[in-house]
Scaffold this motif. Structure first.
Motif, PDB file in Angstrom:
ATOM      1  N   ALA A 197     -21.614 -21.642  -3.738  1.00 21.83           N
ATOM      2  CA  ALA A 197     -21.111 -21.502  -5.100  1.00 21.83           C
ATOM      3  C   ALA A 197     -19.469 -21.087  -4.889  1.00 21.83           C
ATOM      4  O   ALA A 197     -18.967 -21.916  -5.970  1.00 21.83           O
ATOM      5  CB  ALA A 197     -21.487 -20.475  -5.916  1.00 21.83           C
ATOM      6  N   LEU A 198     -19.050 -20.027  -4.750  1.00 21.02           N
ATOM      7  CA  LEU A 198     -17.527 -20.127  -4.984  1.00 21.02           C
ATOM      8  C   LEU A 198     -16.435 -21.584  -4.109  1.00 21.02           C
ATOM      9  O   LEU A 198     -15.792 -21.731  -4.913  1.00 21.02           O
ATOM     10  CB  LEU A 198     -17.151 -18.062  -4.860  1.00 21.02           C
ATOM     11  N   ALA A 199     -17.018 -21.474  -3.392  1.00 24.82           N
ATOM     12  CA  ALA A 199     -16.572 -22.752  -2.979  1.00 24.82           C
ATOM     13  C   ALA A 199     -16.469 -23.825  -3.484  1.00 24.82           C
ATOM     14  O   ALA A 199     -15.537 -25.600  -3.867  1.00 24.82           O
ATOM     15  CB  ALA A 199     -17.209 -23.195  -1.340  1.00 24.82           C
ATOM     16  N   SER A 200     -18.021 -24.589  -4.070  1.00 22.42           N
ATOM     17  CA  SER A 200     -18.052 -25.482  -5.194  1.00 22.42           C
ATOM     18  C   SER A 200     -17.006 -25.051  -5.767  1.00 22.42           C
ATOM     19  O   SER A 200     -16.491 -26.589  -6.623  1.00 22.42           O
ATOM     20  CB  SER A 200     -19.611 -25.216  -5.502  1.00 22.42           C
ATOM     21  N   ILE A 201     -17.637 -24.129  -5.886  1.00 21.98           N
ATOM     22  CA  ILE A 201     -16.472 -23.787  -7.972  1.00 21.98           C
ATOM     23  C   ILE A 201     -14.630 -24.733  -7.610  1.00 21.98           C
ATOM     24  O   ILE A 201     -14.310 -25.410  -8.818  1.00 21.98           O
ATOM     25  CB  ILE A 201     -16.615 -22.595  -8.480  1.00 21.98           C
ATOM     26  N   LYS A 202     -14.178 -23.543  -6.643  1.00 20.29           N
ATOM     27  CA  LYS A 202     -12.846 -24.255  -6.238  1.00 20.29           C
ATOM     28  C   LYS A 202     -12.581 -25.345  -5.575  1.00 20.29           C
ATOM     29  O   LYS A 202     -11.036 -25.822  -6.256  1.00 20.29           O
ATOM     30  CB  LYS A 202     -12.103 -23.342  -4.821  1.00 20.29           C
ATOM     31  N   GLY A 203     -13.734 -26.007  -5.647  1.00 16.05           N
ATOM     32  CA  GLY A 203     -13.047 -27.433  -5.312  1.00 16.05           C
ATOM     33  C   GLY A 203     -12.905 -28.465  -6.245  1.00 16.05           C
ATOM     34  O   GLY A 203     -13.066 -29.123  -6.171  1.00 16.05           O
ATOM     35  N   LYS A 204     -14.130 -28.083  -7.134  1.00 17.73           N
ATOM     36  CA  LYS A 204     -14.164 -28.726  -8.743  1.00 17.73           C
ATOM     37  C   LYS A 204     -13.223 -28.641  -8.736  1.00 17.73           C
ATOM     38  O   LYS A 204     -12.547 -29.405 -10.821  1.00 17.73           O
ATOM     39  CB  LYS A 204     -16.078 -28.524  -9.019  1.00 17.73           C
ATOM     40  N   ALA A 205     -12.582 -27.336  -9.381  1.00 15.62           N
ATOM     41  CA  ALA A 205     -11.170 -26.752 -10.036  1.00 15.62           C
ATOM     42  C   ALA A 205     -10.140 -27.532  -9.042  1.00 15.62           C
ATOM     43  O   ALA A 205      -8.800 -27.946  -9.955  1.00 15.62           O
ATOM     44  CB  ALA A 205     -10.873 -25.452  -9.952  1.00 15.62           C
ATOM     45  N   ASN A 206     -10.131 -27.408  -8.148  1.00 14.56           N
ATOM     46  CA  ASN A 206      -8.716 -28.168  -7.346  1.00 14.56           C
ATOM     47  C   ASN A 206      -8.840 -30.125  -7.440  1.00 14.56           C
ATOM     48  O   ASN A 206      -7.654 -30.197  -8.351  1.00 14.56           O
ATOM     49  CB  ASN A 206      -9.117 -27.819  -6.360  1.00 14.56           C
ATOM     50  N   ASP A 207     -10.371 -30.512  -7.711  1.00 12.64           N
ATOM     51  CA  ASP A 207     -10.668 -31.819  -7.846  1.00 12.64           C
ATOM     52  C   ASP A 207     -10.356 -32.382  -9.302  1.00 12.64           C
ATOM     53  O   ASP A 207      -9.770 -33.175 -10.184  1.00 12.64           O
ATOM     54  CB  ASP A 207     -11.863 -32.059  -7.776  1.00 12.64           C
ATOM     55  N   ALA A 208     -10.252 -31.312 -10.522  1.00 15.85           N
ATOM     56  CA  ALA A 208     -10.213 -31.465 -11.701  1.00 15.85           C
ATOM     57  C   ALA A 208      -8.736 -31.419 -12.548  1.00 15.85           C
ATOM     58  O   ALA A 208      -7.923 -32.346 -12.841  1.00 15.85           O
ATOM     59  CB  ALA A 208     -10.882 -30.949 -12.409  1.00 15.85           C
ATOM     60  N   ALA A 209      -7.631 -31.038 -11.778  1.00 14.61           N
ATOM     61  CA  ALA A 209      -6.533 -30.223 -11.567  1.00 14.61           C
ATOM     62  C   ALA A 209      -5.723 -30.816 -10.605  1.00 14.61           C
ATOM     63  O   ALA A 209      -4.489 -31.055 -11.048  1.00 14.61           O
ATOM     64  CB  ALA A 209      -6.492 -28.413 -11.675  1.00 14.61           C
ATOM     65  N   PHE A 210      -5.591 -31.510  -9.376  1.00 18.16           N
ATOM     66  CA  PHE A 210      -4.894 -32.046  -8.963  1.00 18.16           C
ATOM     67  C   PHE A 210      -5.603 -33.436  -8.604  1.00 18.16           C
ATOM     68  O   PHE A 210      -6.431 -33.558  -7.902  1.00 18.16           O
ATOM     69  CB  PHE A 210      -4.422 -31.503  -7.666  1.00 18.16           C
ATOM     70  N   ASP A 211      -4.312 -34.591  -8.345  1.00 15.78           N
ATOM     71  CA  ASP A 211      -4.596 -35.582  -8.081  1.00 15.78           C
ATOM     72  C   ASP A 211      -4.870 -35.989  -6.168  1.00 15.78           C
ATOM     73  O   ASP A 211      -5.024 -34.618  -5.584  1.00 15.78           O
ATOM     74  CB  ASP A 211      -4.325 -36.876  -8.330  1.00 15.78           C
ATOM     75  N   ALA A 212      -5.294 -37.075  -5.487  1.00 12.98           N
ATOM     76  CA  ALA A 212      -5.002 -37.140  -4.298  1.00 12.98           C
ATOM     77  C   ALA A 212      -3.930 -36.826  -3.352  1.00 12.98           C
ATOM     78  O   ALA A 212      -3.711 -36.464  -2.155  1.00 12.98           O
ATOM     79  CB  ALA A 212      -4.996 -38.669  -4.455  1.00 12.98           C
TER      80      ALA A 212
END
Length: 92
Positions: A44-59
């Motif tokens: 769950a933590l890995a999923s949340i961190k991944g989604k937060a990084n995808d939302a806050a940073f571009d490619a």
């Protein structure tokens, strides 16, 4: 109607049972690992961190300022709203 399969030796049957028992044991161990609280929490933590990084940073790894501005605006609006509610209800 009897089956046409050749009779198997007891040793062959025992070997098949032992192999099946071993596969079932590994499967149960894997399922126990998957549903353990530590594993669920880590996933769950890995999923949340991944989604937060995808939302806050571009490619390219650059911050998305438009999204960050929306989040900061929402947080400041919520803080302002809570402050106003506190002032209204604690006039005493």
């Amino acid at each position: 109607m009897a089956s046409k399969q050749p009779a198997r030796a007891p040793k062959e049957i025992e070997a098949d049972l032992a192999a099946t028992r071993s596969r079932l044991s590994r499967t149960v161990d894997e399922l126990a690992y998957r549903v353990s609280p530590d594993t669920l929490k880590a996933n769950a933590l890995a999923s949340i961190k991944g989604k937060a990084n995808d939302a806050a940073f571009d490619a390219q790894g650059q911050p998305r300022y438009d999204r960050l501005a929306k989040v900061l605006g929402g947080v400041s609006g919520a803080a302002l709203g809570l402050g106003l509610l506190r002032r209204v209800f604690n006039k005493g």
